[in-house]
Design a protein around this motif. Structure first.
Motif, PDB file in Angstrom:
ATOM      1  N   GLU A  72       0.822  -1.213   0.000  1.00  0.00           N
ATOM      2  CA  GLU A  72       0.000   0.000   0.000  1.00  0.00           C
ATOM      3  C   GLU A  72       0.854   1.260   0.000  1.00  0.00           C
ATOM      4  O   GLU A  72       0.570   2.227  -0.719  1.00  0.00           O
ATOM      5  CB  GLU A  72      -0.930  -0.001   1.214  1.00  0.00           C
ATOM      6  N   LEU A  73       1.931   1.256   0.785  1.00  0.00           N
ATOM      7  CA  LEU A  73       2.790   2.437   0.841  1.00  0.00           C
ATOM      8  C   LEU A  73       3.496   2.673  -0.491  1.00  0.00           C
ATOM      9  O   LEU A  73       3.594   3.809  -0.968  1.00  0.00           O
ATOM     10  CB  LEU A  73       3.813   2.290   1.968  1.00  0.00           C
ATOM     11  N   TYR A  74       3.974   1.594  -1.126  1.00  0.00           N
ATOM     12  CA  TYR A  74       4.600   1.741  -2.437  1.00  0.00           C
ATOM     13  C   TYR A  74       3.570   2.143  -3.492  1.00  0.00           C
ATOM     14  O   TYR A  74       3.881   2.904  -4.416  1.00  0.00           O
ATOM     15  CB  TYR A  74       5.278   0.435  -2.850  1.00  0.00           C
ATOM     16  N   ARG A  75       2.337   1.653  -3.349  1.00  0.00           N
ATOM     17  CA  ARG A  75       1.292   2.000  -4.317  1.00  0.00           C
ATOM     18  C   ARG A  75       1.006   3.495  -4.296  1.00  0.00           C
ATOM     19  O   ARG A  75       0.865   4.129  -5.352  1.00  0.00           O
ATOM     20  CB  ARG A  75       0.013   1.221  -3.996  1.00  0.00           C
ATOM     21  N   ARG A  76       0.941   4.075  -3.110  1.00  0.00           N
ATOM     22  CA  ARG A  76       0.644   5.506  -2.995  1.00  0.00           C
ATOM     23  C   ARG A  76       1.732   6.347  -3.657  1.00  0.00           C
ATOM     24  O   ARG A  76       1.438   7.292  -4.396  1.00  0.00           O
ATOM     25  CB  ARG A  76       0.514   5.885  -1.513  1.00  0.00           C
ATOM     26  N   ALA A  77       2.969   6.004  -3.361  1.00  0.00           N
ATOM     27  CA  ALA A  77       4.072   6.754  -3.964  1.00  0.00           C
ATOM     28  C   ALA A  77       4.125   6.510  -5.470  1.00  0.00           C
ATOM     29  O   ALA A  77       4.353   7.443  -6.256  1.00  0.00           O
ATOM     30  CB  ALA A  77       5.397   6.357  -3.315  1.00  0.00           C
ATOM     31  N   GLY A  78       3.915   5.257  -5.870  1.00  0.00           N
ATOM     32  CA  GLY A  78       3.994   4.900  -7.287  1.00  0.00           C
ATOM     33  C   GLY A  78       2.972   5.618  -8.145  1.00  0.00           C
ATOM     34  O   GLY A  78       3.260   5.990  -9.288  1.00  0.00           O
ATOM     35  N   GLY A  82       4.231   7.809 -11.199  1.00  0.00           N
ATOM     36  CA  GLY A  82       3.824   7.392 -12.537  1.00  0.00           C
ATOM     37  C   GLY A  82       3.134   8.502 -13.310  1.00  0.00           C
ATOM     38  O   GLY A  82       3.424   8.725 -14.487  1.00  0.00           O
ATOM     39  N   THR A  83       2.239   9.204 -12.640  1.00  0.00           N
ATOM     40  CA  THR A  83       1.508  10.296 -13.291  1.00  0.00           C
ATOM     41  C   THR A  83       2.458  11.395 -13.755  1.00  0.00           C
ATOM     42  O   THR A  83       2.360  11.896 -14.880  1.00  0.00           O
ATOM     43  CB  THR A  83       0.465  10.890 -12.327  1.00  0.00           C
ATOM     44  N   ARG A  84       3.399  11.774 -12.916  1.00  0.00           N
ATOM     45  CA  ARG A  84       4.345  12.853 -13.244  1.00  0.00           C
ATOM     46  C   ARG A  84       5.273  12.444 -14.396  1.00  0.00           C
ATOM     47  O   ARG A  84       5.506  13.223 -15.321  1.00  0.00           O
ATOM     48  CB  ARG A  84       5.156  13.203 -12.005  1.00  0.00           C
ATOM     49  N   VAL A  85       5.779  11.226 -14.349  1.00  0.00           N
ATOM     50  CA  VAL A  85       6.718  10.761 -15.363  1.00  0.00           C
ATOM     51  C   VAL A  85       6.027  10.593 -16.716  1.00  0.00           C
ATOM     52  O   VAL A  85       6.579  10.946 -17.763  1.00  0.00           O
ATOM     53  CB  VAL A  85       7.388   9.445 -14.919  1.00  0.00           C
ATOM     54  N   GLU A  86       4.826  10.052 -16.712  1.00  0.00           N
ATOM     55  CA  GLU A  86       4.099   9.825 -17.961  1.00  0.00           C
ATOM     56  C   GLU A  86       3.793  11.130 -18.694  1.00  0.00           C
ATOM     57  O   GLU A  86       3.738  11.163 -19.923  1.00  0.00           O
ATOM     58  CB  GLU A  86       2.798   9.075 -17.671  1.00  0.00           C
ATOM     59  N   LYS A  87       3.586  12.202 -17.955  1.00  0.00           N
ATOM     60  CA  LYS A  87       3.238  13.492 -18.566  1.00  0.00           C
ATOM     61  C   LYS A  87       4.469  14.279 -19.012  1.00  0.00           C
ATOM     62  O   LYS A  87       4.335  15.292 -19.701  1.00  0.00           O
ATOM     63  CB  LYS A  87       2.430  14.329 -17.574  1.00  0.00           C
ATOM     64  N   ALA A  88       5.642  13.826 -18.627  1.00  0.00           N
ATOM     65  CA  ALA A  88       6.869  14.566 -18.953  1.00  0.00           C
ATOM     66  C   ALA A  88       7.157  14.489 -20.449  1.00  0.00           C
ATOM     67  O   ALA A  88       7.170  13.400 -21.025  1.00  0.00           O
ATOM     68  CB  ALA A  88       8.038  14.003 -18.166  1.00  0.00           C
ATOM     69  N   PRO A  89       7.403  15.617 -21.108  1.00  0.00           N
ATOM     70  CA  PRO A  89       7.636  15.625 -22.555  1.00  0.00           C
ATOM     71  C   PRO A  89       9.020  15.114 -22.954  1.00  0.00           C
ATOM     72  O   PRO A  89       9.225  14.719 -24.102  1.00  0.00           O
ATOM     73  CB  PRO A  89       7.467  17.097 -22.929  1.00  0.00           C
ATOM     74  N   THR A  90       9.981  15.169 -22.046  1.00  0.00           N
ATOM     75  CA  THR A  90      11.342  14.721 -22.357  1.00  0.00           C
ATOM     76  C   THR A  90      11.847  13.808 -21.248  1.00  0.00           C
ATOM     77  O   THR A  90      11.297  13.793 -20.134  1.00  0.00           O
ATOM     78  CB  THR A  90      12.313  15.914 -22.477  1.00  0.00           C
ATOM     79  N   ALA A  91      12.910  13.063 -21.557  1.00  0.00           N
ATOM     80  CA  ALA A  91      13.502  12.193 -20.542  1.00  0.00           C
ATOM     81  C   ALA A  91      14.101  13.017 -19.413  1.00  0.00           C
ATOM     82  O   ALA A  91      14.030  12.631 -18.237  1.00  0.00           O
ATOM     83  CB  ALA A  91      14.569  11.308 -21.183  1.00  0.00           C
ATOM     84  N   LEU A  95      13.098  12.624 -15.539  1.00  0.00           N
ATOM     85  CA  LEU A  95      14.029  12.359 -14.451  1.00  0.00           C
ATOM     86  C   LEU A  95      13.890  13.412 -13.356  1.00  0.00           C
ATOM     87  O   LEU A  95      13.893  13.086 -12.163  1.00  0.00           O
ATOM     88  CB  LEU A  95      15.466  12.328 -14.975  1.00  0.00           C
ATOM     89  N   GLN A  96      13.756  14.667 -13.760  1.00  0.00           N
ATOM     90  CA  GLN A  96      13.559  15.723 -12.774  1.00  0.00           C
ATOM     91  C   GLN A  96      12.266  15.488 -11.998  1.00  0.00           C
ATOM     92  O   GLN A  96      12.231  15.622 -10.768  1.00  0.00           O
ATOM     93  CB  GLN A  96      13.512  17.091 -13.451  1.00  0.00           C
ATOM     94  N   GLY A  97      11.205  15.136 -12.716  1.00  0.00           N
ATOM     95  CA  GLY A  97       9.932  14.866 -12.057  1.00  0.00           C
ATOM     96  C   GLY A  97      10.021  13.676 -11.118  1.00  0.00           C
ATOM     97  O   GLY A  97       9.434  13.684 -10.026  1.00  0.00           O
ATOM     98  N   TYR A  98      10.764  12.653 -11.526  1.00  0.00           N
ATOM     99  CA  TYR A  98      10.951  11.463 -10.705  1.00  0.00           C
ATOM    100  C   TYR A  98      11.597  11.845  -9.372  1.00  0.00           C
ATOM    101  O   TYR A  98      11.154  11.412  -8.304  1.00  0.00           O
ATOM    102  CB  TYR A  98      11.827  10.467 -11.456  1.00  0.00           C
ATOM    103  N   LEU A  99      12.628  12.657  -9.437  1.00  0.00           N
ATOM    104  CA  LEU A  99      13.301  13.106  -8.228  1.00  0.00           C
ATOM    105  C   LEU A  99      12.390  13.987  -7.371  1.00  0.00           C
ATOM    106  O   LEU A  99      12.275  13.799  -6.154  1.00  0.00           O
ATOM    107  CB  LEU A  99      14.572  13.874  -8.590  1.00  0.00           C
ATOM    108  N   GLU A 100      11.727  14.937  -8.011  1.00  0.00           N
ATOM    109  CA  GLU A 100      10.882  15.879  -7.270  1.00  0.00           C
ATOM    110  C   GLU A 100       9.738  15.170  -6.562  1.00  0.00           C
ATOM    111  O   GLU A 100       9.454  15.440  -5.386  1.00  0.00           O
ATOM    112  CB  GLU A 100      10.339  16.948  -8.213  1.00  0.00           C
TER     113      GLU A 100
END
Length: 208
Positions: A72-78, A82-91, A95-100
């Motif tokens: 459950e804890l990993y699901r919440r973070a995931g 996932g939403t932030r990374v999928e919407k990112a126009p560039t790699a 990566l920045q979104g993944y970190l943030e």
């Protein structure tokens, strides 16, 4: 109108699924207060206002319940990541979104991070071995490697071995989890900014 006898795709009624969710939430709250080791099924049942027998109906033992807490804890973070990374126009922006998002989750949910860290450090199997090890991190690393490979394929990132780079990035994120647990004054905003700059330079194909 949905009947409580309808199932969730795993053979459980929605009433049963709601009860399982309640037990998991109470387990998280109990572990937040007492720590993983000291959180007994009796204490979790008391917090939920139910008997231990009700917990036993839904979960075979504390180990099974703990595994569901981790899921459950990993699901919440995931979901957030996932939403932030999928919407990112560039790699690079992915990566920045993944970190943030990872670090924002740590900052916004210090109690949940402490619970997860406590479980990972103390949850052992029947042979006394830690239940969660490097192999359990493979899914996280593979997702991160996908971002890194995307950047190499598009020409944004230089040529490097993606697995070691992913390990270093994850280690930097996990270090923040440990730090925020020990130091309530830890400036995770500044830490996030420095990590973004560092990995931007580390992955860059040319001078930035």
């Amino acid at each position: 109108m949905r009947s409580d006898k309808s199932t969730d795709g795993q053979g459980r009624t929605f009433t049963e699924q709601a009860r399982r969710s309640q037990i998991v939430e109470c387990a998280i709250a109990t572990m937040t207060e007492f720590g993983y080791v000291r959180s007994s099924l009796a204490e979790i049942a008391k917090r939920a206002g139910i008997s231990k027998g009700v917990i036993a109906y839904h979960f075979a033992n504390k180990d099974e319940l703990t595994e569901q807490v981790v899921f459950e804890l990993y699901r919440r973070a995931g979901q957030l990541i996932g939403t932030r990374v999928e919407k990112a126009p560039t790699a690079a922006s992915a990566l920045q979104g993944y970190l943030e998002v990872n670090l924002a989750f740590i900052q916004g949910n210090p109690d949940l991070v402490r619970v997860l860290t406590d479980i990972v450090m103390n949850f052992r199997d029947e042979n006394g071995h830690l239940r969660y090890g490097p192999d359990d991190a493979d899914g996280l690393l593979q997702h991160l490697e996908g971002i890194l490979r995307r950047g190499q394929e598009t020409g944004e990132f230089r040529d490097f071995s993606t697995r070691p780079m992913a390990i270093v990035i994850r280690a930097a994120i996990d270090a923040a989890s440990g730090r925020i647990s020990m130091d309530p004054h830890f400036d995770i905003g500044a830490y996030t900014s420095e990590l973004i700059t560092m990995f931007d330079l580390a992955t860059a194909k040319g001078p930035r």
